[in-house]
Design a protein around this motif. Sequence first.
Motif, PDB file in Angstrom:
ATOM      1  N   GLY A   8       3.891   6.576 -23.128  1.00  0.00           N
ATOM      2  CA  GLY A   8       4.170   5.765 -21.929  1.00  0.00           C
ATOM      3  C   GLY A   8       3.113   4.681 -21.845  1.00  0.00           C
ATOM      4  N   ALA A   9       3.657   3.791 -21.071  1.00  0.00           N
ATOM      5  CA  ALA A   9       2.863   2.411 -20.749  1.00  0.00           C
ATOM      6  C   ALA A   9       1.972   2.856 -19.499  1.00  0.00           C
ATOM      7  CB  ALA A   9       3.925   1.188 -20.401  1.00  0.00           C
ATOM      8  N   LEU A  10       0.795   2.444 -19.655  1.00  0.00           N
ATOM      9  CA  LEU A  10      -0.307   2.799 -18.682  1.00  0.00           C
ATOM     10  C   LEU A  10      -1.249   1.533 -18.551  1.00  0.00           C
ATOM     11  CD1 LEU A  10      -1.224   6.434 -19.363  1.00  0.00           C
ATOM     12  CD2 LEU A  10      -0.138   5.335 -17.271  1.00  0.00           C
ATOM     13  N   VAL A  11      -1.703   1.390 -17.613  1.00  0.00           N
ATOM     14  CA  VAL A  11      -2.842   0.411 -17.271  1.00  0.00           C
ATOM     15  C   VAL A  11      -3.896   1.074 -16.556  1.00  0.00           C
ATOM     16  CG1 VAL A  11      -3.405  -1.956 -16.055  1.00  0.00           C
ATOM     17  CG2 VAL A  11      -1.229  -1.573 -16.928  1.00  0.00           C
ATOM     18  N   TYR A  12      -5.167   0.883 -17.097  1.00  0.00           N
ATOM     19  CA  TYR A  12      -6.318   1.421 -16.651  1.00  0.00           C
ATOM     20  C   TYR A  12      -7.101   0.297 -16.081  1.00  0.00           C
ATOM     21  CZ  TYR A  12      -5.394   5.998 -18.944  1.00  0.00           C
ATOM     22  OH  TYR A  12      -4.934   7.158 -19.387  1.00  0.00           O
ATOM     23  N   GLN A  13      -7.622   0.738 -15.102  1.00  0.00           N
ATOM     24  CA  GLN A  13      -8.538  -0.322 -14.460  1.00  0.00           C
ATOM     25  C   GLN A  13      -9.917   0.229 -13.807  1.00  0.00           C
ATOM     26  OE1 GLN A  13      -6.399  -2.733 -11.265  1.00  0.00           O
ATOM     27  NE2 GLN A  13      -8.246  -3.755 -10.746  1.00  0.00           N
ATOM     28  N   SER A  17       7.031   9.605   1.367  1.00  0.00           N
ATOM     29  CA  SER A  17       5.886   8.933   2.238  1.00  0.00           C
ATOM     30  C   SER A  17       5.029   8.212   1.405  1.00  0.00           C
ATOM     31  CB  SER A  17       5.273  10.160   3.195  1.00  0.00           C
ATOM     32  OG  SER A  17       6.223  10.880   4.005  1.00  0.00           O
ATOM     33  N   ALA A  18       5.118   7.068   1.824  1.00  0.00           N
ATOM     34  CA  ALA A  18       4.338   6.089   1.071  1.00  0.00           C
ATOM     35  C   ALA A  18       4.314   4.556   1.602  1.00  0.00           C
ATOM     36  CB  ALA A  18       4.676   6.108  -0.401  1.00  0.00           C
ATOM     37  N   LEU A  72       6.309  -5.145 -15.092  1.00  0.00           N
ATOM     38  CA  LEU A  72       4.719  -5.269 -14.688  1.00  0.00           C
ATOM     39  C   LEU A  72       4.245  -3.925 -14.418  1.00  0.00           C
ATOM     40  CD1 LEU A  72       2.786  -7.776 -14.446  1.00  0.00           C
ATOM     41  CD2 LEU A  72       3.285  -7.569 -11.932  1.00  0.00           C
ATOM     42  N   TYR A  73       3.304  -3.466 -15.063  1.00  0.00           N
ATOM     43  CA  TYR A  73       2.517  -2.258 -14.717  1.00  0.00           C
ATOM     44  C   TYR A  73       1.198  -2.532 -13.892  1.00  0.00           C
ATOM     45  CZ  TYR A  73       6.126  -0.418 -17.803  1.00  0.00           C
ATOM     46  OH  TYR A  73       7.307   0.313 -18.153  1.00  0.00           O
ATOM     47  N   PHE A  74       1.143  -1.786 -12.955  1.00  0.00           N
ATOM     48  CA  PHE A  74      -0.352  -1.972 -12.182  1.00  0.00           C
ATOM     49  C   PHE A  74      -1.446  -0.976 -12.625  1.00  0.00           C
ATOM     50  CE2 PHE A  74       0.491  -5.817  -9.576  1.00  0.00           C
ATOM     51  CZ  PHE A  74       1.583  -5.960  -9.305  1.00  0.00           C
ATOM     52  N   GLY A  75      -2.595  -1.427 -12.597  1.00  0.00           N
ATOM     53  CA  GLY A  75      -3.816  -0.540 -12.422  1.00  0.00           C
ATOM     54  C   GLY A  75      -3.839  -0.084 -11.199  1.00  0.00           C
ATOM     55  N   ALA A  76      -4.741   0.992 -11.178  1.00  0.00           N
ATOM     56  CA  ALA A  76      -5.145   1.585  -9.827  1.00  0.00           C
ATOM     57  C   ALA A  76      -5.731   0.747  -8.754  1.00  0.00           C
ATOM     58  CB  ALA A  76      -5.647   2.970 -10.045  1.00  0.00           C
ATOM     59  N   ARG A 123       6.539   0.909  -4.755  1.00  0.00           N
ATOM     60  CA  ARG A 123       5.862   2.189  -3.871  1.00  0.00           C
ATOM     61  C   ARG A 123       4.462   2.329  -4.288  1.00  0.00           C
ATOM     62  NH1 ARG A 123       9.224   7.575  -4.457  1.00  0.00           N
ATOM     63  NH2 ARG A 123       8.188   7.436  -6.668  1.00  0.00           N
ATOM     64  N   LEU A 124       3.789   2.492  -3.190  1.00  0.00           N
ATOM     65  CA  LEU A 124       2.323   2.899  -3.174  1.00  0.00           C
ATOM     66  C   LEU A 124       1.737   4.110  -2.522  1.00  0.00           C
ATOM     67  CD1 LEU A 124      -0.645   1.778  -4.182  1.00  0.00           C
ATOM     68  CD2 LEU A 124      -0.505   0.308  -2.067  1.00  0.00           C
ATOM     69  N   PHE A 125       1.332   5.038  -3.242  1.00  0.00           N
ATOM     70  CA  PHE A 125       0.701   6.144  -2.735  1.00  0.00           C
ATOM     71  C   PHE A 125      -0.704   5.918  -2.750  1.00  0.00           C
ATOM     72  CE2 PHE A 125       4.363   8.756  -2.650  1.00  0.00           C
ATOM     73  CZ  PHE A 125       5.220   8.706  -3.565  1.00  0.00           C
ATOM     74  N   PRO A 126      -1.493   6.338  -1.601  1.00  0.00           N
ATOM     75  CA  PRO A 126      -2.743   6.016  -1.480  1.00  0.00           C
ATOM     76  C   PRO A 126      -3.476   6.481  -2.812  1.00  0.00           C
ATOM     77  CG  PRO A 126      -2.095   7.154   0.585  1.00  0.00           C
ATOM     78  CD  PRO A 126      -0.522   7.228  -0.332  1.00  0.00           C
ATOM     79  N   GLY A 127      -4.521   5.654  -3.013  1.00  0.00           N
ATOM     80  CA  GLY A 127      -5.440   5.939  -4.122  1.00  0.00           C
ATOM     81  C   GLY A 127      -4.471   5.894  -5.643  1.00  0.00           C
ATOM     82  N   GLU A 128      -3.268   5.410  -5.601  1.00  0.00           N
ATOM     83  CA  GLU A 128      -2.611   5.188  -6.961  1.00  0.00           C
ATOM     84  C   GLU A 128      -2.246   3.934  -6.914  1.00  0.00           C
ATOM     85  OE1 GLU A 128      -0.651   9.787  -6.812  1.00  0.00           O
ATOM     86  OE2 GLU A 128       0.476   8.066  -7.436  1.00  0.00           O
ATOM     87  N   SER A 129      -1.671   3.394  -8.278  1.00  0.00           N
ATOM     88  CA  SER A 129      -1.185   1.948  -8.552  1.00  0.00           C
ATOM     89  C   SER A 129       0.087   1.992  -7.865  1.00  0.00           C
ATOM     90  CB  SER A 129      -0.871   2.237 -10.122  1.00  0.00           C
ATOM     91  OG  SER A 129      -1.948   2.547 -10.969  1.00  0.00           O
ATOM     92  N   PRO A 130       0.350   0.786  -7.623  1.00  0.00           N
ATOM     93  CA  PRO A 130       1.785   0.361  -7.027  1.00  0.00           C
ATOM     94  C   PRO A 130       2.728   0.415  -8.412  1.00  0.00           C
ATOM     95  CG  PRO A 130       0.310  -1.367  -6.505  1.00  0.00           C
ATOM     96  CD  PRO A 130      -0.484  -0.537  -7.334  1.00  0.00           C
ATOM     97  N   ALA A 131       3.771   1.461  -8.017  1.00  0.00           N
ATOM     98  CA  ALA A 131       4.883   1.665  -9.310  1.00  0.00           C
ATOM     99  C   ALA A 131       6.066   1.137  -8.842  1.00  0.00           C
ATOM    100  CB  ALA A 131       4.731   3.181  -9.422  1.00  0.00           C
TER     101      ALA A 131
END
Lengths: 115, 115
Positions: A1-6, B85-86, A104-108, B37-45
């Motif tokens: 799958g698509a991932l973005v590491y930041q 919840s997010a 658009l995939y975001f990093g963390a 959607r953004l969970f704390p500590g994660e990437s916006p998905a």
Amino acid sequence: GALVYQYPRRTICKSGTSMRMECQAVGFQATSVAWYRQSPQKTFELIALSTVNSAIKYEQNFTQEKFPISHPNLSFSSMTVLNAYLEDRGLYLCGARDPGRNTLYFGAGTRLSVL
Amino acid sequence: QQQVRQSPQSLTVWEGETAILNCSYEDSTFDYFPWYRLFPGESPALLIAIRPVSNKKEDGRFTIFFNKREKKLSLHITDSQPGDSATYFCAASEDTGANTGKLTFGHGTILRVHP
């Protein structure tokens, strides 16, 4: 799958120093990378948009002199915050576009604190 | 001027209820509206997105209702679960923006679902 590491996920720097953050797309070729900043109490603001084989376009209030960006290939981008001060604190996000999925995939994110 | 506005700032619902998150925009040239959607500590998905050719987009428990004339849209989450919840961000761009990564974000709605 698509991932973005930041990385790094968090960094603390002294006022007036610089820090660099990096963004790696895995599983797809990122034809464009967008760098965003979420300052305290604010939403995500676009800093600049980098498209391979095109000039990097900076938004108003952001400059190459302050936020130089490198986008040497379709899987990697980096951005440096030069001479960081308190107003540069916040969460910096890179978003990499997968043209195959038109998503658009975001990093963390990299959370920058400035002392 | 805030181009994308979200309301409410925070929302609390009970498990099983429908959560309704609102978004409005200013720029008539916007024609791509993703919700992240953004969970704390994660990437916006990316959760779900809509283009103005439709006035409704459904994906499981998530539905976007879109009113182009009023420049408003809303995200409905039916049968809300505590895991929903997010913080939910409404974003907008011109179609070329969707293809390059230039998104304008709202300030987000913090959703809490009580069991």
